[in-house]
Motif scaffolding. Structure first.
Motif, PDB file in Angstrom:
ATOM      1  N   VAL A 251       2.212  -2.280  -1.413  1.00 17.25           N
ATOM      2  CA  VAL A 251       1.968  -1.385  -0.265  1.00 17.25           C
ATOM      3  C   VAL A 251       1.611   0.021  -0.757  1.00 17.25           C
ATOM      4  O   VAL A 251       0.716   0.674  -0.210  1.00 17.25           O
ATOM      5  CB  VAL A 251       3.211  -1.354   0.658  1.00 17.25           C
ATOM      6  CG1 VAL A 251       3.042  -0.346   1.769  1.00 17.25           C
ATOM      7  CG2 VAL A 251       3.458  -2.741   1.243  1.00 17.25           C
ATOM      8  N   PHE A 252       2.270   0.476  -1.818  1.00 21.49           N
ATOM      9  CA  PHE A 252       2.034   1.847  -2.304  1.00 21.49           C
ATOM     10  C   PHE A 252       0.647   2.029  -2.921  1.00 21.49           C
ATOM     11  O   PHE A 252       0.224   3.144  -3.190  1.00 21.49           O
ATOM     12  CB  PHE A 252       3.123   2.252  -3.318  1.00 21.49           C
ATOM     13  CG  PHE A 252       2.981   1.622  -4.678  1.00 21.49           C
ATOM     14  CD1 PHE A 252       3.303   0.292  -4.887  1.00 21.49           C
ATOM     15  CD2 PHE A 252       2.529   2.367  -5.760  1.00 21.49           C
ATOM     16  CE1 PHE A 252       3.168  -0.287  -6.141  1.00 21.49           C
ATOM     17  CE2 PHE A 252       2.393   1.797  -7.016  1.00 21.49           C
ATOM     18  CZ  PHE A 252       2.712   0.467  -7.200  1.00 21.49           C
ATOM     19  N   LEU A 253      -0.071   0.928  -3.101  1.00 24.71           N
ATOM     20  CA  LEU A 253      -1.397   1.015  -3.730  1.00 24.71           C
ATOM     21  C   LEU A 253      -2.537   1.031  -2.703  1.00 24.71           C
ATOM     22  O   LEU A 253      -3.690   1.228  -3.062  1.00 24.71           O
ATOM     23  CB  LEU A 253      -1.603  -0.179  -4.671  1.00 24.71           C
ATOM     24  CG  LEU A 253      -0.642  -0.244  -5.855  1.00 24.71           C
ATOM     25  CD1 LEU A 253      -0.751  -1.588  -6.556  1.00 24.71           C
ATOM     26  CD2 LEU A 253      -0.938   0.892  -6.830  1.00 24.71           C
ATOM     27  N   LYS A 254      -2.177   0.798  -1.446  1.00 25.66           N
ATOM     28  CA  LYS A 254      -3.183   0.736  -0.385  1.00 25.66           C
ATOM     29  C   LYS A 254      -3.994   2.026  -0.368  1.00 25.66           C
ATOM     30  O   LYS A 254      -3.412   3.117  -0.354  1.00 25.66           O
ATOM     31  CB  LYS A 254      -2.496   0.534   0.972  1.00 25.66           C
ATOM     32  CG  LYS A 254      -3.072  -0.584   1.766  1.00 25.66           C
ATOM     33  CD  LYS A 254      -2.293  -0.842   3.015  1.00 25.66           C
ATOM     34  CE  LYS A 254      -3.007  -1.895   3.834  1.00 25.66           C
ATOM     35  NZ  LYS A 254      -2.275  -2.261   5.002  1.00 25.66           N
ATOM     36  N   GLY A 255      -5.297   1.912  -0.403  1.00 25.44           N
ATOM     37  CA  GLY A 255      -6.133   3.111  -0.394  1.00 25.44           C
ATOM     38  C   GLY A 255      -6.465   3.625  -1.783  1.00 25.44           C
ATOM     39  O   GLY A 255      -7.399   4.411  -1.949  1.00 25.44           O
ATOM     40  N   SER A 256      -5.697   3.194  -2.810  1.00 26.18           N
ATOM     41  CA  SER A 256      -5.965   3.663  -4.176  1.00 26.18           C
ATOM     42  C   SER A 256      -6.913   2.726  -4.911  1.00 26.18           C
ATOM     43  O   SER A 256      -7.716   3.156  -5.724  1.00 26.18           O
ATOM     44  CB  SER A 256      -4.678   3.753  -4.993  1.00 26.18           C
ATOM     45  OG  SER A 256      -3.770   4.616  -4.399  1.00 26.18           O
ATOM     46  N   LEU A 257      -6.754   1.432  -4.666  1.00 30.11           N
ATOM     47  CA  LEU A 257      -7.620   0.442  -5.308  1.00 30.11           C
ATOM     48  C   LEU A 257      -7.745  -0.784  -4.421  1.00 30.11           C
ATOM     49  O   LEU A 257      -7.051  -0.915  -3.404  1.00 30.11           O
ATOM     50  CB  LEU A 257      -7.116   0.101  -6.723  1.00 30.11           C
ATOM     51  CG  LEU A 257      -5.619  -0.173  -6.917  1.00 30.11           C
ATOM     52  CD1 LEU A 257      -5.240  -1.536  -6.428  1.00 30.11           C
ATOM     53  CD2 LEU A 257      -5.267  -0.022  -8.385  1.00 30.11           C
ATOM     54  N   GLU A 258      -8.640  -1.693  -4.824  1.00 31.78           N
ATOM     55  CA  GLU A 258      -8.980  -2.806  -3.948  1.00 31.78           C
ATOM     56  C   GLU A 258      -7.901  -3.889  -3.942  1.00 31.78           C
ATOM     57  O   GLU A 258      -7.514  -4.397  -4.996  1.00 31.78           O
ATOM     58  CB  GLU A 258     -10.310  -3.415  -4.425  1.00 31.78           C
ATOM     59  CG  GLU A 258     -11.144  -3.943  -3.284  1.00 31.78           C
ATOM     60  CD  GLU A 258     -12.440  -4.580  -3.799  1.00 31.78           C
ATOM     61  OE1 GLU A 258     -12.890  -5.528  -3.138  1.00 31.78           O
ATOM     62  OE2 GLU A 258     -12.962  -4.150  -4.845  1.00 31.78           O
ATOM     63  N   LEU A 259      -7.447  -4.221  -2.724  1.00 37.27           N
ATOM     64  CA  LEU A 259      -6.484  -5.311  -2.528  1.00 37.27           C
ATOM     65  C   LEU A 259      -7.167  -6.373  -1.669  1.00 37.27           C
ATOM     66  O   LEU A 259      -8.086  -6.054  -0.900  1.00 37.27           O
ATOM     67  CB  LEU A 259      -5.243  -4.801  -1.792  1.00 37.27           C
ATOM     68  CG  LEU A 259      -4.500  -3.596  -2.398  1.00 37.27           C
ATOM     69  CD1 LEU A 259      -3.378  -3.145  -1.456  1.00 37.27           C
ATOM     70  CD2 LEU A 259      -3.921  -3.943  -3.769  1.00 37.27           C
ATOM     71  N   ASP A 260      -6.699  -7.627  -1.747  1.00 37.70           N
ATOM     72  CA  ASP A 260      -7.270  -8.619  -0.835  1.00 37.70           C
ATOM     73  C   ASP A 260      -6.515  -8.568   0.494  1.00 37.70           C
ATOM     74  O   ASP A 260      -5.618  -7.731   0.675  1.00 37.70           O
ATOM     75  CB  ASP A 260      -7.310 -10.017  -1.483  1.00 37.70           C
ATOM     76  CG  ASP A 260      -5.923 -10.676  -1.572  1.00 37.70           C
ATOM     77  OD1 ASP A 260      -4.938 -10.112  -1.057  1.00 37.70           O
ATOM     78  OD2 ASP A 260      -5.842 -11.764  -2.164  1.00 37.70           O
ATOM     79  N   ASP A 261      -6.866  -9.467   1.427  1.00 37.45           N
ATOM     80  CA  ASP A 261      -6.270  -9.354   2.763  1.00 37.45           C
ATOM     81  C   ASP A 261      -4.771  -9.648   2.772  1.00 37.45           C
ATOM     82  O   ASP A 261      -4.072  -9.315   3.725  1.00 37.45           O
ATOM     83  CB  ASP A 261      -7.018 -10.253   3.767  1.00 37.45           C
ATOM     84  CG  ASP A 261      -7.065 -11.698   3.317  1.00 37.45           C
ATOM     85  OD1 ASP A 261      -6.630 -11.984   2.179  1.00 37.45           O
ATOM     86  OD2 ASP A 261      -7.511 -12.551   4.102  1.00 37.45           O
ATOM     87  N   LYS A 262      -4.251 -10.256   1.704  1.00 39.88           N
ATOM     88  CA  LYS A 262      -2.803 -10.509   1.640  1.00 39.88           C
ATOM     89  C   LYS A 262      -2.084  -9.451   0.806  1.00 39.88           C
ATOM     90  O   LYS A 262      -0.871  -9.545   0.569  1.00 39.88           O
ATOM     91  CB  LYS A 262      -2.538 -11.891   1.047  1.00 39.88           C
ATOM     92  CG  LYS A 262      -2.975 -13.001   1.990  1.00 39.88           C
ATOM     93  CD  LYS A 262      -2.490 -14.341   1.506  1.00 39.88           C
ATOM     94  CE  LYS A 262      -2.787 -15.407   2.541  1.00 39.88           C
ATOM     95  NZ  LYS A 262      -3.423 -16.584   1.959  1.00 39.88           N
ATOM     96  N   GLY A 263      -2.846  -8.486   0.307  1.00 39.35           N
ATOM     97  CA  GLY A 263      -2.223  -7.400  -0.451  1.00 39.35           C
ATOM     98  C   GLY A 263      -2.222  -7.602  -1.959  1.00 39.35           C
ATOM     99  O   GLY A 263      -1.695  -6.771  -2.701  1.00 39.35           O
ATOM    100  N   TYR A 264      -2.797  -8.715  -2.436  1.00 39.33           N
ATOM    101  CA  TYR A 264      -2.853  -8.932  -3.894  1.00 39.33           C
ATOM    102  C   TYR A 264      -3.951  -8.047  -4.503  1.00 39.33           C
ATOM    103  O   TYR A 264      -5.006  -7.839  -3.891  1.00 39.33           O
ATOM    104  CB  TYR A 264      -3.130 -10.411  -4.213  1.00 39.33           C
ATOM    105  CG  TYR A 264      -1.946 -11.304  -3.901  1.00 39.33           C
ATOM    106  CD1 TYR A 264      -0.928 -11.462  -4.834  1.00 39.33           C
ATOM    107  CD2 TYR A 264      -1.835 -11.951  -2.680  1.00 39.33           C
ATOM    108  CE1 TYR A 264       0.170 -12.256  -4.552  1.00 39.33           C
ATOM    109  CE2 TYR A 264      -0.729 -12.749  -2.388  1.00 39.33           C
ATOM    110  CZ  TYR A 264       0.262 -12.895  -3.336  1.00 39.33           C
ATOM    111  OH  TYR A 264       1.356 -13.667  -3.048  1.00 39.33           O
ATOM    112  N   ILE A 265      -3.702  -7.574  -5.724  1.00 38.98           N
ATOM    113  CA  ILE A 265      -4.653  -6.693  -6.398  1.00 38.98           C
ATOM    114  C   ILE A 265      -5.824  -7.520  -6.922  1.00 38.98           C
ATOM    115  O   ILE A 265      -5.622  -8.547  -7.582  1.00 38.98           O
ATOM    116  CB  ILE A 265      -3.977  -5.954  -7.583  1.00 38.98           C
ATOM    117  CG1 ILE A 265      -2.777  -5.144  -7.086  1.00 38.98           C
ATOM    118  CG2 ILE A 265      -4.979  -5.065  -8.307  1.00 38.98           C
ATOM    119  CD1 ILE A 265      -1.883  -4.617  -8.207  1.00 38.98           C
TER     120      ILE A 265
END
Ligand code: NAP
Length: 314
Positions: A251-265
């Motif tokens: 969650v803390f990475l949201k907006g910093s780098l690309e995550l998939d729709d489930k939140g995996y990097i």
């Protein structure tokens, strides 16, 4: 250790997360003489630290407890100089060639590279009673809480490797383990299924979902709904262990780098994320398998790539 953290130092690598992937990356970075820190906000080892027995990590023919395995990983990495810091990273950003890491406690650190090995956490059922009865019968960790359920019936929810493996472990304590799964068949590995179905203390309860967890001061039972005809039934149990998969701690990475729709990097095969200089490995990465052997391999790749990045860019 804490007083050594300084905004004035440009670290070579900062690793975020101290599970198998992070400690392996730490071992490789430290052996390569990179100025490396590893941040861990909770218990070293993540999910594996709460796994009773790891039977499929090569080199341990009799199996090894997750706690002991992690202890060995840590000892080996620290022998080469890895520094483990008990703090939480709350945000990261790229500034010029450097990565800035903001800690929850307010400090700012600078690094040439970052390796994210933040792992995942147990998924919640999201039914009435679940939150209310945490520590009063509801648990996500058999190793931690199993012994509290000595001689009483319990339910395990889930159909994967974790549900199967932890059901087997819980038979050491519980008088009966009801393995409640929403499908007709488990998805756990075949050899685990064989052990489950041949264990006299486990009753498989297929095609059922938990509607509610009920009780007074402590859990007294679960309300089940049949997925085929929607009929309701009660299962009197004093404990409910939930193993329905994992969610990445990103969650803390949201907006910093690309995550998939489930939140995996999202990374490429070299563990590079969308943010230059930042790598990811292990269970927080898209395609995670939940295997220690894979996390170890990915941690190794991330460390080698981080070193290469430093050589090329600094
Ligand atoms: P998993 O493989 O994702 O399985 C989750 C299980 O929970 C599935 O059976 C799923 O049902 C069920 N489920 C999901 N959401 C649910 C809900 N809301 N209500 C009821 N049931 C729900 O998770 P896991 O078992 O925690 O394993 C995670 C990863 O770690 C996997 O890659 C696994 O292989 C690995 N692991 C490996 C070992 C080992 O190698 N010995 C041990 C433990 C874990 P459906 O089947 O219907 O989807």
């Amino acid at each position: 250790m804490t007083q050594e953290l300084s905004e004035d130092i440009l670290y070579d690598t900062i690793i975020v997360g101290g599970g198998p992937a992070g400690l392996t990356a730490g071992l490789y970075c430290a052996r390569a003489k990179l100025n490396t820190l590893l941040f861990e906000r909770g218990t070293l080892g993540g999910q594996i630290a709460i796994t009773d027995l790891v039977e499929n990590y090569p080199g341990f023919p009799e199996g090894i407890s997750g706690k002991e395995l992690i202890g060995r990983f840590k000892e080996q990495a620290e022998r080469f100089g890895l520094r483990v810091v008990r703090k939480e990273v709350s945000r990261l950003e790229r500034v010029g060639k450097e990565i800035f890491l903001h800690l929850r406690t307010g400090e700012l650190l600078r690094s040439k590279t970052v390796i994210l090995t933040v792992g995942s956490n147990p998924r919640k059922l999201g039914v009435p009673g679940e939150e209310e009865f945490i520590n009063r019968g509801v648990s996500y960790c058999a190793t931690c809480d199993g012994a509290l359920f000595d001689g009483v019936p319990i339910a395990v929810v889930g159909g994967g490797d974790s549900a199967a493996q932890e059901s087997l472990f819980l038979t050491r304590f519980a008088s009966r383990v009801y393995l409640v799964h929403r499908r007709e068949q488990l998805r756990a590995q075949k050899h685990l299924q064989e052990k489950v179905f041949s264990n006299q203390k486990i009753t498989f309860v297929p095609n059922k979902v938990v509607e509610e967890i009920r009780g007074g001061d402590f859990v007294e039972g679960v309300l089940l709904r049949d997925t085929r005809d929607n009929s309701l039934s009660q299962l009197p149990v004093e404990g409910v262990f939930i193993f329905i998969g994992l969610e990445p701690n990103t969650v803390f990475l949201k907006g910093s780098l690309e995550l998939d729709d489930k939140g995996y990097i999202i990374t490429d095969e070299r563990m590079r994320t969308s943010l230059e200089g930042v790598f990811a490995a292990g269970d927080c990465r898209r395609g995670a398998t939940g295997q220690v052997a894979v996390a170890v391999g990915e941690g190794c790749i991330a460390a080698i790539e981080a070193e290469r990045h430093i050589e090329e860019r600094f």
